[in-house]
Motif scaffolding. Structure first.
Motif, mmCIF file in Angstrom:
data_model
loop_
_atom_site.group_PDB
_atom_site.id
_atom_site.type_symbol
_atom_site.label_atom_id
_atom_site.label_comp_id
_atom_site.label_asym_id
_atom_site.label_seq_id
_atom_site.Cartn_x
_atom_site.Cartn_y
_atom_site.Cartn_z
ATOM 1 N N GLU B 142 0.829 -1.200 0.000
ATOM 2 C CA GLU B 142 0.000 0.000 0.000
ATOM 3 C C GLU B 142 0.874 1.265 0.000
ATOM 4 N N ASN B 258 -7.009 -2.815 -5.008
ATOM 5 C CA ASN B 258 -7.922 -1.785 -4.521
ATOM 6 C C ASN B 258 -7.669 -1.554 -3.040
ATOM 7 N N HIS B 259 -7.162 -0.381 -2.689
ATOM 8 C CA HIS B 259 -6.833 -0.113 -1.287
ATOM 9 C C HIS B 259 -7.954 0.619 -0.556
ATOM 10 N N GLY B 260 -9.049 0.898 -1.244
ATOM 11 C CA GLY B 260 -10.236 1.355 -0.531
ATOM 12 C C GLY B 260 -10.648 2.808 -0.710
ATOM 13 N N TRP B 264 -11.160 1.675 4.171
ATOM 14 C CA TRP B 264 -11.352 0.276 3.783
ATOM 15 C C TRP B 264 -12.101 -0.446 4.892
ATOM 16 N N ARG B 305 -8.293 5.415 5.802
ATOM 17 C CA ARG B 305 -7.128 5.539 4.925
ATOM 18 C C ARG B 305 -6.781 7.019 4.761
#
Lengths: 190, 402
Positions: B142, B258-260, B264, B305
């Protein structure tokens, strides 16, 4: 998840060993691997640890390992200095670099035990660094013999990404030699 | 074709900056960031990265160099930790006020005194009101991916972005990271188009003293006053969540990760109890949620995030059915409570989200935070909620003193 603690003294290469194991385990097909040093400054000769986590799935936990499944001791003078067995799970495995007979350490029968004279292995391979035999890479061979999980082939590949060409040859020879001479003792349930 | 390598968080951040083809790097080494500035200087020295590495005498100058270079049209990068970030504080405001798309990594570390080199998030949280966007990373993949997204976001919003990751816990821990292809990153990240280029051919006076109200300039054009300029900064950040979400979506389409976006979720959808955190602590909380679920407690996790701009709409959506909320923070607004706790409560104001909320302060100065501790704390909170406690006092996790 398999949790491994490496015990050694500053300068013996526990951090590199922990990393090479993680690398080899990833090559072996484990999707989750992490390796970490003891956080903070390090001093040559002082007791320190490093850790490796190996799992089938990506790892989400980054806290310090409390109780290891496997502990690897690079320097047998650490017994009596740090609480090594206090950080291994019941029924876990202890792998020791020592020239002494395994019985010397009074490891209870409930633990799997493996011993190897890694310093002697390195002396025979002329694997000397700064005047002392290298002990971290032969202990990777001992690990492969006693704990499995990583093949010699993948340990060699992992070493390739860390070392110069000449160093790879000598270190891998030590890994193989240590693998051959590691003596294991299976745990007994009492 | 994936290209996975096992690396530290600092290596991941350096690779991210290199893949974005940054043109100027100015950084002053500080633990636990040092490895990052060392790697970048090696990239520049070896020619792998065609950038100028400006050596500076401290962090205030590091950011000043970035401000200057960004003003003349360069893509710039810097990184720091703890007291280094505090030393930059004045220039943080200047960078945001100048609307410069600078990207900086904050390798989170506790601040002195007492002196510590270990991790918490007091350093970046203390910069909350500078106008920088802040994104928190939960693992090394990430970190790399967020540095890339950060340039796309910063250069669209014309505001700087701080990419925050936990010192030692991520910066010094090795794990697998899939390195994106340089050509794909180039396609994802359009070239930086500065809003104003300061050049000898077109001399200007930027950021002069402004009067409180609007005034006409020498050519008779009505210009903004200080307050209008500052309003525009806020308005840009108010709209930024759209850009951040779409950058995440575009990244997921291009790279398959997809990190959100703004936040997340981990099993939050059907959760009665939601654990909230930022960075590696929130990742640890997912292990705690697994343990709680195995014991029959429907627990989930929300990882914040993006902390600024605050994900107000996103949290209102994801917490709509929560029956209990437990927050773990690695910083505190001294004299009140954790900043995330205050912000979350404020976001719920006027909604039907009435779940009791318990804030914990955890992991300051590198104190290890284990999943089992999060589990025990969450159970304590649930027990006190069951006893009818609606306004719990902030609890310091595993802290015992006279």
């Amino acid at each position: 998840m398999h949790e491994v603690i490496w015990h050694g003294r500053g300068g013996q290469g526990v951090v590199v060993a922990a990393h090479v194991l993680a690398e080899a385990a990833y090559l072996e097909g484990f999707k989750g691997v992490t390796s970490a040093p003891t956080f903070g400054p390090e001093r040559r000769g002082a007791p320190l640890t490093a850790s490796t986590r190996i799992a089938d799935n990506p790892i989400r936990t980054f806290s310090q390992i409390e109780l290891a499944d496997i502990t690897v001791v690079l320097d047998d003078s650490l017994f009596g200095v740090v609480d090594i067995l206090g950080k291994v799970k019941k029924g876990g495995m202890v792998i020791i670099n020592t020239a002494k007979p395994a019985e010397t350490f009074n490891i209870p029968a409930g633990f799997n035990l493996a011993t190897v004279d890694a310093a002697n292995v390195s002396l025979k391979q002329h694997l000397i660094k700064e005047g002392a035999p290298v002990v971290n890479t032969p202990m990777l061979g001992a690990f492969a013999k006693a704990a499995g999980m990583v093949s010699l082939e993948n340990l060699e590949k992992a070493l390739r990404s860390k070392l110069s060409r000449e160093a790879i040859f000598k270190n891998f020879a030590a890994v193989k030699a240590a693998y051959e001479v590691t003596i294991t003792r299976e745990k007994r349930n009492s | 074709m994936s290209n996975v390598q096992i690396m530290t968080g600092n290596q991941a951040a350096a690779l991210g900056a290199k893949l974005c083809n940054v043109e100027v790097v100015a950084a002053y080494p500080i633990t636990p960031q040092s490895q990052l500035s060392e790697i970048l200087s090696q990239y520049v020295e070896s020619g792998e990265l065609k950038a100028e590495y400006v050596r500076v005498e401290g962090e205030h100058s590091a950011l000043t160099v970035c401000i200057s270079a960004s003003t003349v049209g360069a893509r710039v990068f810097t990184a720091t930790s703890a007291n280094g970030l505090l030393y930059m504080h004045e220039q943080l405001h200047w960078a945001a006020g100048s609307r410069l798309p600078i990207v900086m990594c904050c390798v989170n570390r506790g601040v002195g005194a007492p002196w510590t080199i270990f991790n918490d998030q007091q350093d970046s949280l203390a910069q909350r009101d500078t106008g920088w966007m802040q994104i928190y990373c939960r693992n090394n993949q990430e970190i790399l991916d967020t540095v890339i997204q950060a340039y796309r976001i910063a250069e669209a919003v014309y505001c700087p972005v701080m990419v925050c990751y936990d010192g030692f816990v991520l910066s010094h821990t090795m794990m697998p990271v899939d390195i994106p292809d340089a050509a794909d990153v180039k396609a994802f990240l359009p070239p930086y188009k500065p809003h104003t280029i300061l050049s000898p051919d077109d001399p200007r006076n930027l950021n002069p003293v402004l009067f409180p109200g609007q005034r006409r300039d020498s050519e008779g054009v009505l210009r903004d006053g200080y307050m209008e300029m500052r309003y525009k900064l806020q308005a840009a950040l108010d709209k930024a969540p759209e850009t951040i979400r779409s950058a995440n979506t575009a990244f997921a389409e291009a790279f398959g990760r997809n990190h959100g976006g703004m936040l997340w979720e981990y099993h939050a959808n059907d959760a009665d109890l939601i654990i909230v955190g930022m960075g590696s602590l929130a990742s640890e909380a997912t292990a705690a949620a697994d343990i709680l679920r195995a014991e029959g407690i429907k627990a989930g996790v929300v990882g914040i995030r993006v902390y600024r701009p605050f994900p107000k709409e996103d949290v209102r959506d994801v917490f709509r059915n929560a029956k209990a909320v437990v927050i773990f923070e690695k910083s505190i607004s001294y004299g009140y409570e954790g900043g995330l706790c205050s912000d979350l409560k404020a976001a719920f104001y006027g909604t039907n989200i009435k779940a009791p909320i318990h804030g914990y302060i955890a992991g300051l100065g590198g104190r290890d935070v284990k999943a089992r501790e999060l589990v025990a704390a969450a159970k304590d909170s649930l027990a006190s909620f069951d006893r009818g406690m609606v306004e719990p006092k902030t609890t310091w996790l595993s802290t015992f003193t006279g």
